[in-house]
Design a protein around this motif. Sequence first.
Motif, mmCIF file in Angstrom:
data_model
loop_
_atom_site.group_PDB
_atom_site.id
_atom_site.type_symbol
_atom_site.label_atom_id
_atom_site.label_comp_id
_atom_site.label_asym_id
_atom_site.label_seq_id
_atom_site.Cartn_x
_atom_site.Cartn_y
_atom_site.Cartn_z
ATOM 1 N N SER A 50 -7.511 -0.675 -6.359
ATOM 2 C CA SER A 50 -8.640 -0.640 -7.277
ATOM 3 C C SER A 50 -9.902 -1.329 -6.751
ATOM 4 N N GLY B 12 -5.771 -9.655 -16.036
ATOM 5 C CA GLY B 12 -6.924 -9.222 -15.247
ATOM 6 C C GLY B 12 -7.617 -10.427 -14.630
ATOM 7 N N GLU B 13 -8.263 -10.218 -13.486
ATOM 8 C CA GLU B 13 -9.031 -11.301 -12.869
ATOM 9 C C GLU B 13 -10.215 -10.703 -12.140
ATOM 10 N N ILE B 14 -11.248 -11.537 -11.911
ATOM 11 C CA ILE B 14 -12.324 -11.024 -11.070
ATOM 12 C C ILE B 14 -12.100 -11.551 -9.657
ATOM 13 N N SER C 64 -14.315 -1.628 -10.784
ATOM 14 C CA SER C 64 -12.920 -1.354 -10.482
ATOM 15 C C SER C 64 -12.774 0.139 -10.308
ATOM 16 N N ALA D 25 -10.958 -9.685 -18.578
ATOM 17 C CA ALA D 25 -11.210 -10.680 -17.529
ATOM 18 C C ALA D 25 -12.709 -10.757 -17.252
ATOM 19 N N GLU E 246 -7.085 -5.162 -19.571
ATOM 20 C CA GLU E 246 -6.975 -6.495 -18.976
ATOM 21 C C GLU E 246 -8.190 -6.799 -18.099
ATOM 22 N N LYS E 247 -8.653 -5.777 -17.379
ATOM 23 C CA LYS E 247 -9.783 -5.987 -16.474
ATOM 24 C C LYS E 247 -11.069 -6.239 -17.260
ATOM 25 N N LEU F 183 -12.820 -6.154 -10.091
ATOM 26 C CA LEU F 183 -11.867 -6.490 -11.156
ATOM 27 C C LEU F 183 -10.493 -6.045 -10.699
ATOM 28 N N VAL F 184 -9.535 -6.954 -10.768
ATOM 29 C CA VAL F 184 -8.179 -6.574 -10.353
ATOM 30 C C VAL F 184 -7.177 -6.960 -11.428
ATOM 31 N N TRP F 185 -6.027 -6.391 -11.320
ATOM 32 C CA TRP F 185 -4.940 -6.648 -12.271
ATOM 33 C C TRP F 185 -3.849 -7.378 -11.513
ATOM 34 N N VAL G 213 -19.452 -3.568 -16.774
ATOM 35 C CA VAL G 213 -18.353 -3.176 -15.881
ATOM 36 C C VAL G 213 -18.497 -1.698 -15.552
#
Length: 682
Positions: free
Chosen positions: A589, A518-520, A614, A635, A631-632, A511-513, A644
Amino acid sequence: MKWFRKKSDNTSQSDPEISSDRKESSPPSDPFADELRKRMESAGLPDHIRIVARDEYERLVKTDKSSPEFALAHNYLEFILSLPWNVTTKDDLDLTRAKDLLDARHYGLSIVKERILEFLAVKSLHSRQHAKILLADDEVIARENLSIIFEGEGFDVTAVANGLEAITAMEKDPADILVTDLKMDGMDGLQLLQEVRRRWPDTGVIMLTGYATVKSAVSAMLKGADQYLGKPVNLTKLRDYVMELLSRNQRIQSLRGPVLCFTGPPGTGKTSIGKAIAEAMGRKFFRLSLAGLRDEAELRGHRRTYVGAMAGRILQGIQKTGVRNPVIMLDEMDKVIGDSQGDATAVLLEMLDPEQNSSFVDNYLGQPFDLSGVLFIATANIVERIPAPLRDRMEEIEFSSYTLSEKQEIATRFLIPSQLRQHGLNPGEVDLQAGAVKKIILDYTREAGLRGLEKQVAALCRKLARKVLDGGESSGVLKVEGADIQNIMGSPPHFTTTAKSAPKVGLATGLVWTENGGEILFVEAAQMRGNKQLILTGSLGDVLQESAQTALSFLRSSFETFNLSPEFFESSDIHVHIPAGAVTKEGPSAGVTITVAILSMLTGRPVRQDVAFSGEISLLGDVLPVGGIREKVMAATRAGIKTVVLPEKCDQAVRSIESEVLENIEVRLVSRLEEVVELALL
Ligand code: ADP
């Protein structure tokens, strides 16, 4: 000595330099020149510009109309005349109305709205305070007369007979403006001026001098007086000076508060709420996109000596709004590109600094223009990318991703009715059911904000418009349910950011920001024969490369814990790849995800694909905290992840996430990489 002149003594408003003696220089028969002159007289130009305009006019009337110089000078003069030198809108600071308007335009965003209302409340208080004037003169009549005049105009006036009394009065209650005579017993005007400058630098000082003391007047200006006036005093001028200094000081005070900077992913309402603020205050609005801005000249214009020179985008914007005090939204401030061509950041700093922006110089205009009335609001996706000096001037207000139910509400209340209208459909003609709205959000968009949703709703409206027409007059209400959506809109798009289903060896979901929220992302690891190389691909930034090296070193040093062969790296290369190569990946992360991918590949144990990670890692295997937790997690929910795994130290951030977001997802907090392995590998 006569202290002031009566109002009727005043010189006429029109500029004698333009209107009387200079008149002869233009041919009286030239209607073009006459008209231009008339416009210059009535344009309300400030003194310094009037002189520039007059010189330009002189040159123009002597130049052949067919020559290029004529066009250049004419354009320049027209530009001067088109600027709103003293046109402003009056601020509406009614907080109830502002609140109603913000609520009517935007759903939710309660913290953002609260902060905006506080900001307006401070402005409103500033505008309500009575300005304080201190008059220092040893002549009783003069003091009394001026007191009566200023009190009549709503000022709080204190009158004293000399400098010492003035200091005492200032100590009790500092004045906004000091109007002082030069010659007084005890402490004279110059000494008073020095003392006031030293102790109360914000107070505006207007010096009154007799005709015989022009020299002293000059020295007063050099010592820091803001204005001086000869006696007998021209009342209109004095009033103008007072108002000018006052508005400058009030603006500085109210602007000394930071500039608001709205931060967050695209489509979360930053720009549109900026517009709503302008509307609530009764101000004009102008959006200046800073994305990709390199050159200082874009903001500040080119000098007139360049061919095709133009004013910069700031003054063009001011010209377009036609007022000196619009709301200017500096959009995407994090996308300004600094390079050698001149620093756009420096121009932005100058614009936002209340001490400097009252004399902002555009290169084309070549003269200062007062930007201090402008209300600047900045926006940014990633606030860390804004240069530090600029960031210091701003107060960040965070806009975050919308939850599914928020998106549904906003779509139903705002986006759909507005799109239906824009496509010529009557809200009564179409019945878009809740299930249909939900399906569009879940299957046709994957985003933090609402831009994609707005586009999809627009696409749907186009299709519905055709259906309504095809159905003819008698078709009645067109009902659209969730099950109809695929028929009408076609198959949903394929999103790369969807969790994979079957467990896989060497593939872990992180998981990134990013600037889009947020996005995977997926991390792949492979091993092959080689000579101890760690190959990293996928546009990885420095920090990420170091995370990968740390992950590998940790695994090599703790081979026993994970039942690895001590020689696993001896005659091999390990390749870590993070696809989506077009996106530069930065930040620490992904450390945990990389470790999981490599370990899975080394042990042959598949990674659960419904788990996402993350966390930063230490060389000794600790999982360290990271940002952007909400956000993560959102996402991950959007991508269909079930669990998660996050650093234990992020528990505070996890606790502050709304329960609605956590409903369909399990959060596991870990402090060691060993714990991650248990959760991740089958
Ligand atoms: P940003 O500037 O953050 O990229 P915009 O202001 O352009 O986002 O918003 C995109 C669209 O979503 C606009 O049509 C806006 O009106 C709408 N929108 C965003 N947030 C809300 C909200 N809270 N309520 C109503 N509409 C919203």
